[in-house]
Design an enzyme around this catalytic site. Structure first.
Site, PDB file in Angstrom:
ATOM      1  N   GLU A 220     -16.159  47.250 -14.814  1.00 56.99           N
ATOM      2  CA  GLU A 220     -16.303  48.626 -14.322  1.00 56.99           C
ATOM      3  C   GLU A 220     -16.740  49.594 -15.411  1.00 56.99           C
ATOM      4  O   GLU A 220     -16.471  50.797 -15.324  1.00 56.99           O
ATOM      5  CB  GLU A 220     -15.008  49.063 -13.635  1.00 56.99           C
ATOM      6  CG  GLU A 220     -14.793  48.219 -12.377  1.00 56.99           C
ATOM      7  CD  GLU A 220     -13.604  48.623 -11.525  1.00 56.99           C
ATOM      8  OE1 GLU A 220     -13.725  48.580 -10.292  1.00 56.99           O
ATOM      9  OE2 GLU A 220     -12.555  48.968 -12.103  1.00 56.99           O
TER      10      GLU A 220
ATOM     11  N   ASN B  76      -2.162  46.881  -5.666  1.00 57.89           N
ATOM     12  CA  ASN B  76      -3.322  47.780  -5.606  1.00 57.89           C
ATOM     13  C   ASN B  76      -4.231  47.318  -4.481  1.00 57.89           C
ATOM     14  O   ASN B  76      -4.699  46.173  -4.491  1.00 57.89           O
ATOM     15  CB  ASN B  76      -4.100  47.730  -6.926  1.00 57.89           C
ATOM     16  CG  ASN B  76      -5.197  48.779  -6.991  1.00 57.89           C
ATOM     17  OD1 ASN B  76      -4.908  49.971  -7.043  1.00 57.89           O
ATOM     18  ND2 ASN B  76      -6.435  48.351  -6.961  1.00 57.89           N
ATOM     19  N   GLU B  77      -4.452  48.186  -3.526  1.00 56.78           N
ATOM     20  CA  GLU B  77      -5.394  47.896  -2.439  1.00 56.78           C
ATOM     21  C   GLU B  77      -5.230  46.460  -1.912  1.00 56.78           C
ATOM     22  O   GLU B  77      -6.139  45.633  -2.038  1.00 56.78           O
ATOM     23  CB  GLU B  77      -6.837  48.108  -2.904  1.00 56.78           C
ATOM     24  CG  GLU B  77      -7.167  49.543  -3.196  1.00 56.78           C
ATOM     25  CD  GLU B  77      -8.653  49.763  -3.504  1.00 56.78           C
ATOM     26  OE1 GLU B  77      -9.323  48.781  -3.866  1.00 56.78           O
ATOM     27  OE2 GLU B  77      -9.122  50.899  -3.364  1.00 56.78           O
TER      28      GLU B  77
ATOM     29  N   GLU C 199      -7.035  57.605  -5.528  1.00 60.54           N
ATOM     30  CA  GLU C 199      -8.227  57.350  -6.347  1.00 60.54           C
ATOM     31  C   GLU C 199      -9.432  58.022  -5.726  1.00 60.54           C
ATOM     32  O   GLU C 199      -9.616  57.983  -4.504  1.00 60.54           O
ATOM     33  CB  GLU C 199      -8.559  55.852  -6.382  1.00 60.54           C
ATOM     34  CG  GLU C 199      -7.603  54.964  -7.106  1.00 60.54           C
ATOM     35  CD  GLU C 199      -8.089  53.515  -7.077  1.00 60.54           C
ATOM     36  OE1 GLU C 199      -9.292  53.269  -6.843  1.00 60.54           O
ATOM     37  OE2 GLU C 199      -7.256  52.623  -7.269  1.00 60.54           O
TER      38      GLU C 199
HETATM   39  C1  GAL Z   1     -10.743  50.745  -6.238  1.00 58.86           C
HETATM   40  C2  GAL Z   1      -9.741  50.048  -7.126  1.00 58.86           C
HETATM   41  C3  GAL Z   1      -9.864  50.482  -8.563  1.00 58.86           C
HETATM   42  C4  GAL Z   1     -11.297  50.494  -8.994  1.00 58.86           C
HETATM   43  C5  GAL Z   1     -12.065  51.399  -8.059  1.00 58.86           C
HETATM   44  C6  GAL Z   1     -13.518  51.519  -8.419  1.00 58.86           C
HETATM   45  O1  GAL Z   1     -11.042  49.988  -5.133  1.00 58.86           O
HETATM   46  O2  GAL Z   1      -8.438  50.257  -6.677  1.00 58.86           O
HETATM   47  O3  GAL Z   1      -9.119  49.601  -9.375  1.00 58.86           O
HETATM   48  O4  GAL Z   1     -11.801  49.205  -8.938  1.00 58.86           O
HETATM   49  O5  GAL Z   1     -12.000  50.890  -6.772  1.00 58.86           O
HETATM   50  O6  GAL Z   1     -14.196  52.351  -7.502  1.00 58.86           O
END
Ligand code: GAL
Length: 656
Positions: free
Chosen positions: A353, A152-153, A305
């Protein structure tokens, strides 16, 4: 070769990250009900599930994921299955401290957050491969599985000892000998000559400015190491499921990875995009990332996302006003997305989060966010048969290169006020405001299909890239270059004369005497009312330019701020926004690059995708748009003749 269409099968994927391990199983059943009601057809599972899947070293617990995969399949929801390798379980760092990265000051990045893995750690890589292998073996044949999502990222750095050893290997491979490294890094400066490979380190904390080429190479190395982590996992899943596409989600315009290079290794290019709802240029900054992702994908791409409401990582986190989530989602589809997904499905109640929105927020199914998510699901289903897979055509390309960014954005330069992403954004905005559909391209890509090529700033240009630009102009293309372009070669060595000689000749510049950076807020006046910001240059023309716009007043009075020689333009400052827009609109018109529609009201974006015309009102007031002829609006299922009114944040998707 697989592609996004193998996962979409004519639909637009709609859904998001789903983290059911945070919820009791009763909630899963409520979730699938709400997903079905909202038209969700895709969820991403397992992104942060490593400690659940491997609670102790080498133990596996797949039971919960088995039940989920089945549950999704039973409800017709496809699964984007993630390898969980972005967040190793606590036991990993505890038992194998060599898996933890170090920052440039030598501090360990401990577990307790996420992404605490060293890309260079052999232990980490071995354990990541093992869990990936087992996931692929177990779920490769599961009918719910549509796409692999690796990690992920990818975004970490490591200055530790194992990374140092790999950095030396990487440098040996690049340079062959220490002599070549010393030459490339210019180590004659400040007594930095290396006599033994063991002396070579990542650019760790230092007393004063670091060697810029060492820093540049460290960024190249980091991107390559992370890419190795990605391809290792990709190759494992591919072996099990050669028929399924593989992706990893990029962060938007992220400095840490050369996404041109990475995109070549992906079947599907995906990105995470979070413009600030309060940013007056949020729509344009979104469009920039969408254009860049489409260009990396060379076709449809995946919005992996976005946020249905507020994020939780800005200073002040604003929700999306009613209609904005729909507007920005449809903008992504207009600009080539075949998937509209979120982080995350259900807003968390615990963890870092819990104040980040989800498609189902704390207010639940009655909340406005979910209600709008439901409406969007219906909208996407209506347009999917016409939009999914359809191509976009751009006459204009903006050139962008990570290596140039890495080299140009360091300490010890003429001006700290010059921020590369800001300059890139300013030029893209000018094109966006002129409704010119824009691709991005790498400076060594084939540019011959574009009528206009725009270089906001490429401080570093390889010889091959310079050849490419010259050949493009020679072949009839129109080129506009912004300031501080063509300064350095591949090793970040300043080219003789301060700017590549062939480029100087192309633009009609004899001598670049000095750069005159401007203070923030200061402007440089030019003839005809144009005002420059950020930067200006003392250029001596060679008399071959066909047209110049001189600076007016001040130290550079009478010297050219802008030069045009044939179809090649050089702009030695950053014109104020309206002046840049007007300049590019004029150059584009001369090059035969046409805006999507003329005479649009302010704040209305128009994009053509395939046969569809998307009209997007980014304003809060209704607007009326002239669209001669009769078309069918897929969203309202009504006929539109000659004009249409778009409400606040309104969208029309018009089909001939
Ligand atoms: C992204 C990440 C997610 C979540 C999201 C929140 O960078 O891949 O897991 O953290 O941001 O905005």
């Amino acid at each position: 070769m697989t592609s996004l269409s193998d996962a979409t099968r004519g639909r637009i994927l709609y859904g998001g990250d789903y983290n059911p391990e945070q919820w009791p199983e009763e909630t899963w059943h409520e979730d699938v009900r709400l997903m079905t009601e909202a038209g969700v057809n895709s969820v991403t599972l397992g992104v942060f599930s490593w400690s659940k899947l491997e609670p102790r070293p080498d133990e596996r617990d797949f039971g919960w994921l088995d039940r989920l995969m089945d549950l999704m399949h039973d409800h017709g929801i496809g699964v984007v299955l993630a390898t969980p390798t972005a967040s190793p379980p606590p036991w990993m760092g505890h038992l194998y401290p060599d898996t933890l990265p170090r920052d440039e000051d030598g501090r360990t990045e401990w577990w307790g957050g996420r992404q605490h893995f060293s890309h260079s750690s052999a232990t980490y890589r071995r354990r990541a491969a093992a869990i990936t292998e087992d996931l692929a073996a177990r779920y490769g044949a599961h009918p719910a599985l549509t796409l692999w999502h690796i990690n992920n990222e990818y975004c970490t750095y490591d200055w530790g000892d194992e990374a140092a050893a790999r950095f030396r290997d990487w440098l040996r491979h690049r340079y062959g000998t220490l002599d070549a490294l010393n030459t490339a890094w210019g180590t004659a400066f400040w007594s930095q000559g290396y006599g033994d490979w063991a002396e070579v380190l990542p650019p760790r904390h230092a007393h004063y400015l670091k060697n810029p080429t060492q820093v540049l190479d460290f960024k190249r190395f980091t991107s390559d190491m992370l890419l190795e982590c990605y391809t290792a996992e990709r190759d494992i899943v591919r072996r099990h499921t050669p028929h399924l596409p593989v992706t990893t989600n990029f962060m938007p315009l992220w400095a840490g990875q050369d996404a041109w290079r990475w995109a070549e290794e992906e079947d599907v290019v995906s990105v995470d995009l979070y413009p600030d709802p309060r940013d007056p240029f949020g729509a344009q900054s979104g469009a920039l990332v969408q254009d860049m992702t489409r260009s990396q994908a060379r076709g449809p791409w995946m919005l992996m996302e976005q946020a249905a409401g507020p994020v939780n990582w800005r200073g002040v986190n604003h929700p999306k006003p009613r209609g904005l989530n729909r507007l920005w989602s449809l903008q992504a589809v207009a600009r080539g997305a075949d998937a509209v997904c979120y982080f995350q499905w259900r807003q968390s109640r615990q963890g870092a989060e819990k104040f980040h929105s989800g498609m189902v927020g704390h207010a639940g199914a009655r909340g406005r966010t979910y209600q709008e998510v439901k409406q969007l699901g219906a909208d996407l289903a209506r347009i999917a048969p016409h939009a999914a897979g359809a191509p976009l055509r751009a006459d204009v390309a903006v050139l962008h290169d990570w290596h140039s960014w890495w080299a140009g954005d360091q300490e010890g330069r003429p001006s700290r006020a010059v921020d590369y992403p800001q300059v890139l954004g300013a030029w893209h905005r000018a094109l966006w405001q002129s409704r010119l559909t824009t691709d991005f391209a790498h400076p060594e890509h084939d540019l011959s299909g574009y009528r206009l090529v725009v270089v906001p700033q490429l401080y570093l240009l390889t010889d091959t890239a310079v050849d490419n630009l010259l050949a493009y102009v020679l072949g009839g293309g129109t080129l506009v270059c912004g300031f501080l372009t063509g300064v350095a070669d591949e090793d970040d060595r300043v080219r003789p004369g301060g700017m590549d000689a062939r480029l100087r000749e192309l633009f009609g510049i004899r001598t670049l005497h000095e750069w005159w950076p401007l203070e923030p807020g200061e402007t440089a006046a030019c003839e005809g009312g144009l005002r420059g910001t950020l930067w200006s240059e003392e250029l001596e023309p060679d008399g071959t330019a066909d047209e110049t716009v001189p600076y007016k007043g001040g130290e550079l009075d009478g010297l050219p701020a802008v030069l045009r020689k044939g179809r090649a333009w050089y702009v030695s400052t950053l014109p104020e926004p309206e002046a840049l827009r007007a300049l590019l609109a004029r150059v584009a018109a001369g090059a035969g690059a046409r805006p999507v529609l003329d005479g649009l009201p302010d704040g209305v974006e128009a994009v053509r995708r395939g046969e569809l015309l998307f009209l997007l009102n980014h304003g809060r007031e209704p607007v009326t748009v002239d669209v001669p002829g009769t078309r069918h609006d897929l969203l309202t299922e009504t006929a539109v003749t000659d004009r249409i009114t778009l409400g606040r944040y309104g969208v029309a998707v018009l089909k001939p």
